[in-house]
Design an enzyme around this catalytic site. Structure first.
Site, PDB file in Angstrom:
ATOM      1  N   ASP A   1      -5.151  -5.977   7.697  1.00  0.00           N
ATOM      2  CA  ASP A   1      -6.493  -5.779   8.228  1.00  0.00           C
ATOM      3  C   ASP A   1      -7.517  -5.942   7.110  1.00  0.00           C
ATOM      4  O   ASP A   1      -7.182  -6.270   5.971  1.00  0.00           O
ATOM      5  CB  ASP A   1      -6.612  -4.411   8.902  1.00  0.00           C
ATOM      6  CG  ASP A   1      -6.225  -3.266   7.967  1.00  0.00           C
ATOM      7  OD1 ASP A   1      -6.013  -3.515   6.762  1.00  0.00           O
ATOM      8  OD2 ASP A   1      -6.131  -2.121   8.439  1.00  0.00           O
TER       9      ASP A   1
ATOM     10  N   GLU B   1      -9.268  -3.682   5.562  1.00  0.00           N
ATOM     11  CA  GLU B   1      -9.062  -2.714   4.486  1.00  0.00           C
ATOM     12  C   GLU B   1      -8.001  -3.231   3.516  1.00  0.00           C
ATOM     13  O   GLU B   1      -8.154  -3.130   2.297  1.00  0.00           O
ATOM     14  CB  GLU B   1      -8.636  -1.359   5.065  1.00  0.00           C
ATOM     15  CG  GLU B   1      -9.690  -0.661   5.901  1.00  0.00           C
ATOM     16  CD  GLU B   1     -10.918  -0.264   5.102  1.00  0.00           C
ATOM     17  OE1 GLU B   1     -10.771   0.184   3.952  1.00  0.00           O
ATOM     18  OE2 GLU B   1     -12.041  -0.417   5.631  1.00  0.00           O
TER      19      GLU B   1
ATOM     20  N   GLU C   1       0.814  -1.216   0.000  1.00  0.00           N
ATOM     21  CA  GLU C   1       0.000   0.000   0.000  1.00  0.00           C
ATOM     22  C   GLU C   1       0.847   1.266   0.000  1.00  0.00           C
ATOM     23  O   GLU C   1       0.493   2.260  -0.623  1.00  0.00           O
ATOM     24  CB  GLU C   1      -0.934   0.009   1.222  1.00  0.00           C
ATOM     25  CG  GLU C   1      -2.036  -1.033   1.160  1.00  0.00           C
ATOM     26  CD  GLU C   1      -2.967  -0.933   2.350  1.00  0.00           C
ATOM     27  OE1 GLU C   1      -3.309   0.191   2.741  1.00  0.00           O
ATOM     28  OE2 GLU C   1      -3.351  -1.982   2.895  1.00  0.00           O
TER      29      GLU C   1
ATOM     30  N   HIS D   1      -3.440 -10.837  14.878  1.00  0.00           N
ATOM     31  CA  HIS D   1      -2.635  -9.640  15.029  1.00  0.00           C
ATOM     32  C   HIS D   1      -1.798  -9.711  16.301  1.00  0.00           C
ATOM     33  O   HIS D   1      -1.967 -10.585  17.143  1.00  0.00           O
ATOM     34  CB  HIS D   1      -3.530  -8.405  15.068  1.00  0.00           C
ATOM     35  CG  HIS D   1      -4.200  -8.124  13.765  1.00  0.00           C
ATOM     36  ND1 HIS D   1      -4.914  -6.982  13.534  1.00  0.00           N
ATOM     37  CD2 HIS D   1      -4.279  -8.832  12.620  1.00  0.00           C
ATOM     38  CE1 HIS D   1      -5.405  -7.001  12.300  1.00  0.00           C
ATOM     39  NE2 HIS D   1      -5.021  -8.120  11.733  1.00  0.00           N
TER      40      HIS D   1
ATOM     41  N   ASP E   1      -1.851  -4.420   3.531  1.00  0.00           N
ATOM     42  CA  ASP E   1      -1.885  -4.548   4.993  1.00  0.00           C
ATOM     43  C   ASP E   1      -2.773  -5.704   5.441  1.00  0.00           C
ATOM     44  O   ASP E   1      -3.655  -6.165   4.708  1.00  0.00           O
ATOM     45  CB  ASP E   1      -2.364  -3.240   5.625  1.00  0.00           C
ATOM     46  CG  ASP E   1      -1.351  -2.110   5.439  1.00  0.00           C
ATOM     47  OD1 ASP E   1      -0.211  -2.403   5.030  1.00  0.00           O
ATOM     48  OD2 ASP E   1      -1.707  -0.950   5.686  1.00  0.00           O
TER      49      ASP E   1
ATOM     50  N   TYR F   1       2.707  -3.741  13.049  1.00  0.00           N
ATOM     51  CA  TYR F   1       1.535  -3.064  12.486  1.00  0.00           C
ATOM     52  C   TYR F   1       0.751  -2.341  13.575  1.00  0.00           C
ATOM     53  O   TYR F   1       0.481  -2.906  14.644  1.00  0.00           O
ATOM     54  CB  TYR F   1       0.645  -4.090  11.785  1.00  0.00           C
ATOM     55  CG  TYR F   1      -0.390  -3.471  10.876  1.00  0.00           C
ATOM     56  CD1 TYR F   1      -0.012  -2.559   9.905  1.00  0.00           C
ATOM     57  CD2 TYR F   1      -1.735  -3.798  10.997  1.00  0.00           C
ATOM     58  CE1 TYR F   1      -0.953  -1.991   9.062  1.00  0.00           C
ATOM     59  CE2 TYR F   1      -2.684  -3.247  10.152  1.00  0.00           C
ATOM     60  CZ  TYR F   1      -2.286  -2.336   9.186  1.00  0.00           C
ATOM     61  OH  TYR F   1      -3.226  -1.777   8.361  1.00  0.00           O
TER      62      TYR F   1
ATOM     63  N   ARG G   1      -2.337  -1.002  13.547  1.00  0.00           N
ATOM     64  CA  ARG G   1      -3.804  -1.134  13.633  1.00  0.00           C
ATOM     65  C   ARG G   1      -4.116  -2.521  14.191  1.00  0.00           C
ATOM     66  O   ARG G   1      -4.175  -3.502  13.455  1.00  0.00           O
ATOM     67  CB  ARG G   1      -4.450  -0.934  12.258  1.00  0.00           C
ATOM     68  CG  ARG G   1      -4.275   0.478  11.724  1.00  0.00           C
ATOM     69  CD  ARG G   1      -5.077   0.696  10.437  1.00  0.00           C
ATOM     70  NE  ARG G   1      -4.931   2.047   9.956  1.00  0.00           N
ATOM     71  CZ  ARG G   1      -4.012   2.450   9.077  1.00  0.00           C
ATOM     72  NH1 ARG G   1      -3.169   1.556   8.575  1.00  0.00           N
ATOM     73  NH2 ARG G   1      -3.940   3.701   8.688  1.00  0.00           N
TER      74      ARG G   1
END
Length: 679
Positions: free
Chosen positions: A83, A85, A8, A326, A81, A282, A284
């Protein structure tokens, strides 16, 4: 043979390309390449299939990626990423690049080890996670696009808008303001005796008889006059204070705000840079889990540097909806004590480093001494007791790194529990008598809850399950900076309602279910159900859509528009000035004179509609239909001046050039007919 890896972030791509070396080309999607259209809802019942369009940069990005795809003969790896999104971006890339057997990899940290492990274990795109992201995006679009125009019309404010998370965040601030305004302070009293360098406080509990506070000042004055007391007991004990858990996204934002003065969006932007540099994992995440590798590094660093490491690794209970794949926000390498390319990045990294290492250090220990004293004579017929409590830090443990929990407000009384304090109560012998040097009345007022700060608002949003922690920074920016529903004030940057936000809440409150605190929490649980295959996309969105339709119908009957249009009774809306030279103006919410809509306009008079403005009928008649002509003028660069027929809604589209302030009736003009080429 070369493989194209798509991430990204461009800066993260450069680091990955350096780590992997020859055989790999790394390019960036620069976030989302497609999204719902800005003009129009872009999704419709009953299927709720999104109509995706390229983002502003998406078309150009995709063209570049396709060129690289053609050059890389060993295929494409999607490394966005980890997640939802990121999963959705990977899916969009698969669609536009025509990938059939996609290779998707995820990693929690930008390190050679993590990347090699990910490349050895590619997988397919998680379509359930994509559906969950899509459902959230569509639900937000339904609420925003269905409700905002109606609210704007009711408020007479063109730029007023609603949102599933932002409106609830505003409600939290509004509810706190109402609670503060409705609070009635109650004065209550205690007393304190001083014995040299230590003190004992009157214990009011035995005399309260079910009440919360002692309100009799005269009696408190009598207690403060006590000088002779008897020692009833003096006990020594130890208490401990455990370190806080590693950072998740929410506590990271709170710590950035409380300790460093960063707003949540700034904290997340700095953390993003650190992640892209390979400095942290990461950012998030909703868990406080540390990997076995991270724990091994912490233990090795602690032993090597003489830190009081625990014998067995600490763990923390995770929320039921936490994404177990995560990890907590932590340094990629514990041995790296400083990282970042500027001062702010280094400050945040240091905070993350101390929190991560500190969580595996031993408890801090305190020596506590509690002396119970009793007045030798009754006070107004009542037995009065005092307590002297002393506390002293005797073993620092985790406090060797930081004296307090950085995610808590250091001025918040509740956050002071476990902090260093001292009241040097001496060792006393039961049965001895003591004489106090002085005594004083302690007067206290009950306090309402303090106003929110951005950090404490985020904390409550997390507690109530409102929205996603990763978006909290953007939500704060929307409600404070972009929409001016909430204002910052004072040194602590507390939040209070702006007039515009008060008006918004007055219109929304009790009319829309999405404003309820449990709505977003339940929706988030249902989105998680979609991600795990336990809930259905269409069923969820169908229920949201049906509820909104019902509420909008009831709202439009219940809540009249604030300023009805004199021509058509729809709401008048204030249109902001386009530049410094122009002025705000009021127009009908159905204003669209070119498409047979209402053409009513009015001047702005201190925030209310003033006298009518806009098109004015002249004494000149149209040569085509005989109706009066309207003089239409636009000043400035690219402006115009001509006379148009007022019968344009009935189909007469004639216009006439302006000739010295009058229409040139000898030169009528008609709109140019569209040709096949034009369309």
């Amino acid at each position: 043979m070369t493989t194209l890896i798509i991430v990204e972030s461009p800066s993260k791509g450069k680091i990955i390309e350096e780590y992997l070396g020859s055989g790999y080309r790394v390019a960036a999607s620069v976030g989302h390449i497609r999204d719902l259209p800005e003009a129009g809802m872009g999704v419709h019942a009953p299927d709720f299939k999104p109509e995706y369009v390229y983002t502003d940069k998406g078309k150009e990005v995709v063209a570049r990626l396709k060129r690289l795809q053609a050059e890389c003969t060993d295929g494409v790896i999607l490394a966005t990423d980890l997640d939802r999104e990121g999963e959705a971006i990977a899916w969009h890339l698969k669609q536009v690049l025509g990938l059939k057997d996609e290779r998707r990899i995820t990693y929690n940290e930008v390190t050679p080890e993590a990347l090699k492990k990910a490349l050895a274990n590619p997988r397919a795109i998680d379509l359930k996670a994509v559906a969950a992201q899509e459902a959230r995006r569509v639900a937000d679009r339904l609420i925003g696009y269905m409700v905002s125009p109606v609210i704007a019309e009711a408020m007479g404010d063109k730029t007023a808008s609603t949102g599933r998370v932002q409106s609830v965040a505003v409600r939290l601030v509004d509810d706190r303001e109402k609670e503060i305004a409705g609070h009635s302070s109650l004065k209550h009293y205690s007393a304190e005796l001083t014995f040299g360098n230590w003190k004992a406080s009157w214990d009011t509990k035995p005399l309260l008889e079910g009440q919360k506070h002692w309100t009799n000042k005269e009696f408190a004055e009598l207690v403060a006059a006590v000088r002779s007391v008897k020692v009833m007991s003096c006990d020594d004990s130890e208490t401990t204070s455990s370190p806080p858990a590693p950072f998740d996204t929410t506590t990271l934002q709170q710590a950035g705000s409380n300790t460093l003065g960063f707003d949540p969006q700034q904290t997340m932007a700095i953390a993003q840079k650190l992640y892209e540099q390979g400095a942290i994992t990461y950012m998030r995440t909703d868990t406080t889990v540390l990997s076995d590798n991270a724990l091994e590094e912490i233990f090795a660093y602690g032993k090597e540097n003489g830190l009081p490491i625990v014998a067995k690794a600490r763990t923390w209970k995770q929320a039921d909806d936490a994404q177990a794949a995560h990890e907590a926000v932590r340094p990629s390498h514990i041995a790296v004590t400083t990282a970042g390319e500027n001062e702010n990045e280094r400050k945040l990294y240091n905070l993350i480093w101390m929190r991560t290492v500190g969580c595996q250090l031993q408890d801090a220990r305190f020596a506590v001494r509690v002396a119970r004293l009793e007045a030798t004579s009754a006070v107004d017929g009542k037995t009065v007791e005092f307590e002297g409590r002393g506390k002293k830090l005797i073993y620092k443990g985790w406090k060797e790194l930081t004296p307090f929990d950085s995610s808590e407000d250091p001025e918040d009384e509740a956050s002071l529990e476990g902090q260093d304090s001292d009241n040097p109560v001496p060792k006393l012998t039961t049965g001895d008598f003591l004489d106090a040097d002085t005594g004083s009345v302690v007067e206290t007022k009950t306090k309402a809850q303090p106003r929110y700060t951005e950090a404490s608002l985020i904390k409550d949003m997390k507690r109530l399950g409102i929205g996603r922690p990763a978006t909290y920074g953007a939500v704060m920016k929307t409600i404070v900076d972009d929409r001016n529903y909430v204002e910052r004030f004072g040194k602590k940057k507390q939040l209070k309602m702006a007039f515009r936000g008060i008006r918004l809440m007055n219109v929304l409150r009790d009319n829309f279910q999405f404003l309820n605190y449990d709505f977003t929490k339940i929706l988030e649980e249902q989105l998680e159900g979609i991600a795990t295959g336990k809930a259905n996309y269409k069923t969820l969105l169908g229920a949201v859509h049906k509820r909104l339709q019902t509420e909008l119908t009831a709202f439009q009957v219940k809540v009249p528009v604030e300023f009805p249009c004199p021509k058509c009774a729809r709401g008048l809306i204030l249109n902001p000035a386009k530049n410094k030279k122009s002025s705000p103006w009021w127009g009908c919410s159905g204003y669209n004179p070119d498409e047979s809509g209402c053409d009513y306009m009015a001047e702005d008079a201190d925030g209310k509609p003033g006298k009518p403005s806009g098109p004015v009928l002249t004494e000149f008649a149209c040569t085509g239909c005989g109706k009066p002509l309207i003089h239409r003028v636009k000043e400035g660069e690219g402006g115009w001046s001509f006379f148009g027929c007022s019968g344009h809604k009935e189909g007469c589209l004639l216009s006439f050039p302006d000739k010295s302030g009058e229409p040139d009736l000898t030169s009528p003009r008609k709109p140019k007919a569209k040709t096949e080429a034009d369309s």
